[in-house]
Scaffold this active site. Structure first.
Site: not given
Ligand code: ACM
Length: 621
Positions: A191, A435, A481, A341-342, A162, A479, A266
């Site tokens: 990502d 974060d 961002e 993830d996601e 990020r 993280w 991602h």
């Molecule tokens: C995550 O926070 N998406 C692992």
């Protein structure tokens, strides 16, 4: 010197010794303070066993610690007098990374059985020393410490996708974390916003995937998509030589780097380079932080632009085989993190060819399709001699036995994984997402969730009823961002990473928030003296707002001891002589601000919070 002055000096020296020795983070398993202190200067030789590679590797680090204090410690074959001695542990069953540290009239003695033990012992010694020296010698109290980690995996995660962090930044991040006995750096290398590791057989991953158009401001809010023909100028990547350099640097400091290649979701940066790996095969771009997803508040979401690999395409596995071959050769650690993830499955569900594949292979739904993907990737990773770890979503639809799970959506994924016999690293959002906003919203950059230092200190990686041998340990995740540079990364990481360090190192029964908070205050000075600015949000009042009938009621608390909470509700300051908070406040009507600040010994401690009545009303909802 007058007697009273001598008494004051002795008192102050005693205070200094205690100050250092009582403030070690993470708290050692056992520490006994003795009467007396050792005076340290360059005359103290280092005596060690040259045939023990674990000892020879530590000498440079040991000398460096003293060099920063202006002492030039020399090694010697032997010494009759006081010395800094290293030797093998006399324990018959030494634990991994354990050490003992003794300081007495014979000098300093660190005993350990592996490199990690010596390195951790040195970190404790470092905390017994000041950062800077004003006097000709420094003193260390006589003491005995026996210490070993509660968990083998003590990690921090750094997201370099990020925002890109240089090699020097990453090394500084490592320098800081090892002081608190962390031994894993989870490097989130890929990502939607950038691919950061050179893969020689797939050059477009970095020539295209590492660069995005430059945008500023809040991620996801008002950051425009790339314009046609706009040059992608923000980003960067690590060459394989740079990766090897960072890996070696980390290993010299007892840190294993776990690389993360986040698939199948991602993956917008991958698809910018190789769009043929997606279902739609349409051209993509590296996301500059523009909003391209919708979140529905219950964990479900939709990706407005496809960012998943096509799990039914053999070319995807050929691609991943190439990536994992090169990554496995770069990172000597046991684990490769495959993300997982996601993963938005809508594009799979809408694709006829994906649906045909599922029918043919008797795959009943998209969760099982994800599981098919995870199983294939796990096989690729194990074919390179590595173990797979992934975020807790990799459990969905079934997971290969050897794979480990990193639990982030709370602890439940980790508990479920352990019950199925998988190894687990706990890094739950509830305690370990560094974060998140750590102080009051009125004085911090807000993101969508909060995590105070006190809450992070409550992290207990071993849930009741779970086989302890399956919990590898815990980790805090950064993280990035909203974190564009290293200074802010440090501010967000610390002091919360001190709390996590204690949760993963120290025995659970030694943990105590008031005691920890006191030690953290001492470490503020150490960070200040190292020129690293960290959050002192624990010096701000904690503001809780509730609606009681038609009233807005504010409760103020202080995270630290020996403070007064002062406040005003009449739009005035300074607060030096303002009301001292004693009981919950009912906020009067009118255009007014709550102003509040912590005081200690008549002096302001942290920041003055200033919150309008309108904002208090919003918070009460
Ligand atoms: C995550 O926070 N998406 C692992």
């Amino acid at each position: 010197m007058k007697k009273s002055n001598i008494a004051i000096m002795i008192f102050c020296l005693g205070f200094t010794f205690n100050m250092f020795s009582q403030n070690i983070i993470p708290k050692p398993v056992s520490m006994t303070l003795k009467n007396g202190s050792l005076s340290v200067d360059s005359r103290l030789p280092i005596v060690y066993d040259k045939t023990d590679v674990n000892q020879t590797k530590i000498i440079k680090h040991l000398q460096d610690v003293f060099t920063t204090l202006g002492f030039a410690m020399q090694t010697a074959e032997m010494s009759q007098g006081p010395a800094i001695r290293l030797s093998k542990s006399s324990s018959t069953a030494p634990k991994s990374e354990a050490y003992s540290l003794t300081v007495n009239e014979n000098g300093i003695h660190i005993q350990a059985n592996d490199f990690g033990g010596f390195f951790n012992g040195l970190q404790t010694l470092r905390q017994l020393l000041p950062i800077n020296r004003q006097t000709s010698t420094v003193s260390i109290p006589y003491l005995d410490i026996d210490d070993y980690p509660r968990f083998a995996w003590r990690g921090l995660m750094l997201d370099v996708s990020r925002h890109f962090f240089s090699v020097e930044d990453v090394k500084q991040y490592i320098d800081q974390m090892v002081q608190y006995k962390y031994n894993v750096l989870h490097w989130h290398l890929t990502d939607d916003e950038g691919w950061r590791v050179e893969i020689k057989s797939l050059p477009k991953l970095t020539s295209v995937g590492a660069w995005r158009v430059e945008r500023h401001g809040k991620f996801g809010d008002g950051r425009a998509f790339p314009k046609e023909n706009e040059k992608a100028t923000y980003g960067g990547f690590y060459t394989q030589d740079q990766i090897k350099d960072v890996v070696a640097y980390a290993l010299e400091r007892n840190v294993t780097i776990v690389p993360e290649l986040d698939v199948p979701g991602h993956s917008m940066a991958v698809l910018a380079a190789y769009p043929e790996l997606s279902v739609g095969k349409t051209p993509k771009f590296v996301n500059p932080g523009s909003k391209f997803s919708e979140w529905y508040g219950d964990g479900t979401f939709k990706m407005l632009i496809e960012n998943t690999l096509d799990p039914t395409n053999e070319k995807v596995y050929e691609f991943l085989d190439k990536v994992m071959t090169e990554v496995a050769a770069l990172f000597p650690g046991k684990y490769i993190h495959m993300g997982g993830d996601e993963c938005y499955k809508g594009y799979w569900e809408e694709s006829k060819s994906v649906q045909d594949f599922m029918k043919k292979n008797k795959i009943k739904d998209s969760h099982e399709l994800q599981s098919y993907f995870v199983t294939r990737v796990e096989k690729i990773i194990s074919s390179k001699g590595k173990n797979t770890i992934g975020w807790d979503e990799i459990l969905e639809g079934g997971l290969a036995k050897g794979a480990a799970v990193m639990s982030w959506r709370g602890m439940k994924g980790g508990i479920e994984a352990a019950k199925l016999g998988h190894k687990v690293v706990m890094s739950p959002t509830t305690f370990a997402y560094i974060d998140y906003t750590q102080g009051d919203k009125s004085v911090e950059t807000n993101i969508y969730a909060d995590l105070s230092l006190e809450k992070s200190y409550e992290f207990e990686p071993l849930p009741e009823g779970v086989d302890p041998s399956l919990i590898l340990g815990g980790q805090a995740n950064l993280w990035t961002e909203a974190i564009p540079h290293l200074d802010y990364a440090m501010y967000m990481t610390y002091p919360r990473a001190l709390a996590t360090a204690e949760s993963v190192w120290s025995p659970a029964n030694l943990k105590s928030w008031p005691d920890f908070a006191k030690r953290v205050e001492h470490h503020f000075d150490r960070f200040d003296q190292q020129g690293v600015t960290i959050s002192k949000a624990i010096y701000d009042p904690v503001v809780n707002v509730a609606k009681k009938e038609s009233n807005i009621v504010v409760t103020l608390t202080s995270p630290v001891a020996n403070t007064e909470i002062r406040y005003s509700l009449d739009n005035t300051y300074p607060l030096h002589k303002a009301n001292v908070y004693r009981a919950p406040l009912t906020i009067p009507d009118g255009h007014l601000f709550l102003r509040t600040q912590l005081y200690r010994n008549g002096q302001p401690l942290g920041r003055m919070l200033q919150i309008s009545r309108e904002d208090l009303v919003k918070r009460a909802k």
